[in-house]
Write a protein that holds these residues in place. Structure first.
Motif, PDB file in Angstrom:
ATOM      1  N   VAL A  32       0.760  -1.232  -0.090  1.00  0.00           N
ATOM      2  CA  VAL A  32       0.009   0.001  -0.261  1.00  0.00           C
ATOM      3  C   VAL A  32       0.960   1.173   0.090  1.00  0.00           C
ATOM      4  O   VAL A  32       0.624   2.261  -0.822  1.00  0.00           O
ATOM      5  N   PRO A  33       1.887   1.419   0.729  1.00  0.00           N
ATOM      6  CA  PRO A  33       2.718   2.503   0.591  1.00  0.00           C
ATOM      7  C   PRO A  33       3.364   3.006  -0.512  1.00  0.00           C
ATOM      8  O   PRO A  33       3.500   3.996  -0.987  1.00  0.00           O
ATOM      9  N   ARG A  36       0.900   3.604  -3.138  1.00  0.00           N
ATOM     10  CA  ARG A  36       0.388   5.216  -2.858  1.00  0.00           C
ATOM     11  C   ARG A  36       1.310   6.213  -3.388  1.00  0.00           C
ATOM     12  O   ARG A  36       1.066   7.354  -4.024  1.00  0.00           O
ATOM     13  N   ARG A  37       2.681   5.947  -3.248  1.00  0.00           N
ATOM     14  CA  ARG A  37       3.812   6.855  -3.705  1.00  0.00           C
ATOM     15  C   ARG A  37       3.705   6.985  -5.340  1.00  0.00           C
ATOM     16  O   ARG A  37       3.938   7.805  -5.876  1.00  0.00           O
ATOM     17  N   ALA A  40       0.446   8.609  -6.410  1.00  0.00           N
ATOM     18  CA  ALA A  40       0.537  10.195  -5.988  1.00  0.00           C
ATOM     19  C   ALA A  40       1.424  10.842  -7.283  1.00  0.00           C
ATOM     20  O   ALA A  40       1.052  11.809  -7.946  1.00  0.00           O
ATOM     21  N   HIS A  61      -5.297  14.095  -2.878  1.00  0.00           N
ATOM     22  CA  HIS A  61      -4.763  13.560  -1.550  1.00  0.00           C
ATOM     23  C   HIS A  61      -5.708  13.259  -0.308  1.00  0.00           C
ATOM     24  O   HIS A  61      -5.314  12.353   0.339  1.00  0.00           O
ATOM     25  N   ALA A  62      -7.049  13.878  -0.494  1.00  0.00           N
ATOM     26  CA  ALA A  62      -7.874  13.529   0.714  1.00  0.00           C
ATOM     27  C   ALA A  62      -8.544  12.453   0.412  1.00  0.00           C
ATOM     28  O   ALA A  62      -9.216  12.003   1.307  1.00  0.00           O
ATOM     29  N   VAL A  63      -9.091  12.071  -0.811  1.00  0.00           N
ATOM     30  CA  VAL A  63      -9.870  10.888  -1.311  1.00  0.00           C
ATOM     31  C   VAL A  63      -9.349   9.936  -1.800  1.00  0.00           C
ATOM     32  O   VAL A  63      -8.990   8.789  -1.208  1.00  0.00           O
ATOM     33  N   LEU A  65      -6.200   8.830  -2.980  1.00  0.00           N
ATOM     34  CA  LEU A  65      -4.754   8.231  -2.207  1.00  0.00           C
ATOM     35  C   LEU A  65      -5.202   7.836  -0.948  1.00  0.00           C
ATOM     36  O   LEU A  65      -4.245   6.758  -0.202  1.00  0.00           O
ATOM     37  N   ARG A  66      -6.171   7.715  -0.428  1.00  0.00           N
ATOM     38  CA  ARG A  66      -6.657   7.256   0.944  1.00  0.00           C
ATOM     39  C   ARG A  66      -7.408   5.799   0.717  1.00  0.00           C
ATOM     40  O   ARG A  66      -7.552   4.809   1.392  1.00  0.00           O
ATOM     41  N   VAL A  67      -7.975   5.810  -0.661  1.00  0.00           N
ATOM     42  CA  VAL A  67      -8.880   4.513  -0.898  1.00  0.00           C
ATOM     43  C   VAL A  67      -8.079   3.761  -2.061  1.00  0.00           C
ATOM     44  O   VAL A  67      -8.120   2.451  -1.666  1.00  0.00           O
ATOM     45  N   ARG A  68      -7.701   4.018  -3.006  1.00  0.00           N
ATOM     46  CA  ARG A  68      -7.177   3.268  -4.021  1.00  0.00           C
ATOM     47  C   ARG A  68      -5.995   2.560  -3.939  1.00  0.00           C
ATOM     48  O   ARG A  68      -5.937   1.395  -4.452  1.00  0.00           O
TER      49      ARG A  68
END
Length: 366
Positions: A32-33, A36-37, A40, A61-63, A65-68
């Motif tokens: 996941v990390p 996410r990078r 992004a 960033h608020a939606v 990258l918190r879910v996908r």
């Protein structure tokens, strides 16, 4: 701005032709990390998402990258191999094969470097590798057969952004597309025929290209037309009747309209109409990756079989097949025609030593 110099340059260092191969990229790990990078960087590119930054970046960033990332990480885990990401491992093999093939025919020296538009190895690191090899001529080759602003133009942005920091810029040429290259079409046709030899023909053949938002096409992006031409040329070579094949677009996200018809909906409709066997290929990808292995050969296979289809098979990308490498090498040789590496032998030791002696006599230290 501080410009990147060449402090390790020597006047007796031989020059070479630098070939920069570029593909989209991949997370470094299926976690996941790491995903996410990667997302992004990818989704922050204004060529990929053409929305005002003030509107898009807070949503990203608020939606998103918190879910996908969690969902995408599971998909990457499903395709990850012992040597890592399929896209990267195949790209490395392509790079090595092209290095060997070009070294056979170039009169002078050639250096091939691999860079990913997002993730690693990065475009700046690949360019630095070519600078260390004293590449005074640079051929940039994005491995996207069909041009799109969201892919090919983004590579141009990244390369020129990095070169804008260099003090000594090499001569540069840029390959923007090869969707109708005869040897590319022939390689696709060969891959389909090889698949038919191994598995027989299906009732329908589907060309599935990665989609882009329809408004990109409406604003002048030629991608849709180039995909159509690729499929048309290949099916003409195969002698396929119009009712035996179709073209569709995969990988749409969000709520806006993308290029149609959609791959998933096409496969479901075919099965509902009574089509029992299909074969799918994705000729817009130069290497198998998440979008072909997981999305086509797993997810869309499930759509077709779940809707009543009986036989689904996936025709792999050209990857590092001999026909693909030969075709890519031919394009590189044509686009680098006239440069010294194609017309005269590399300088020998005596010539390089004499060059250094002249430079030292004029005050140089190396």
């Amino acid at each position: 701005m501080t410009f990147v110099g060449t402090p390790d340059f020597r006047h007796d260092a031989p020059e070479c032709l630098g070939v920069l191969l570029v593909n989209l990229g991949t997370p470094e790990m299926p976690t996941v990390p790491a995903v996410r990078r990667y997302l992004a960087e990818f989704l922050s590119d204004p060529r990929v998402v053409e929305l005002p930054r003030a509107l898009w970046l807070p949503i990203l960033h608020a939606v998103i990258l918190r879910v996908r990332p969690a969902r995408s990480a599971k998909a990457y885990q499903a395709v990850w191999g012992q040597d890592g990401s399929p896209l990267l491992s195949i790209a490395k093999r392509q790079s090595a094969a092209l290095q060997a093939r070009l070294s056979e025919d170039c009169v002078g020296s050639v250096k091939v470097a691999l860079g990913m538009r997002y993730g690693n190895p990065s475009i700046p690191s690949a360019l630095a590798e070519l600078r260390r090899a004293n590449a005074r001529r640079l051929l940039v080759f994005p491995l996207y057969p069909q041009y799109s602003g969201s892919t090919t133009a983004s590579v141009f942005d990244a390369v020129t952004r990095e070169l804008s920091r260099w003090r000594w810029i090499p001569e540069v040429r840029f390959i923007s597309q090869y969707h109708d290259e005869p040897r590319y079409i022939e390689a696709i046709v060969e891959s389909i025929r090889n698949h038919w030899t191994a598995q027989g023909e299906a009732e329908r053949l589907l060309f599935s290209f990665h989609g882009i938002p329809k408004d990109y096409f409406d604003q002048g992006d030629p991608y849709f037309c180039q995909c159509q031409k690729t499929a048309r040329l290949a099916t003409e070579r195969l002698g396929l009747a119009p009712e035996r094949w179709a073209l569709a677009f995969q990988s749409r996200v969000g709520f806006k309209e993308w290029l149609q018809p959609y791959t998933d909906e096409t496969l479901k409709a075919w099965a509902a109409e009574g089509v029992r066997s299909v074969q799918v290929l994705s000729p817009g990808f130069s290497a198998d990756c998440l979008e072909t292995i997981e999305e086509i050969d797993a997810e869309n296979r499930g759509y077709f079989l779940g809707a009543g289809g009986e036989r689904f098979s996936y025709v792999h990308c050209l990857n590092d097949s001999p026909a693909h490498i030969e075709m890519l090498a031919g394009i590189i040789q044509r686009h680098s025609a006239g440069w010294p590496e194609q017309t005269r032998p590399a300088a020998d030791g005596a010539e390089l030593a004499a060059r250094r002696e002249r430079a030292v006599a004029l005050g140089a230290t190396t």
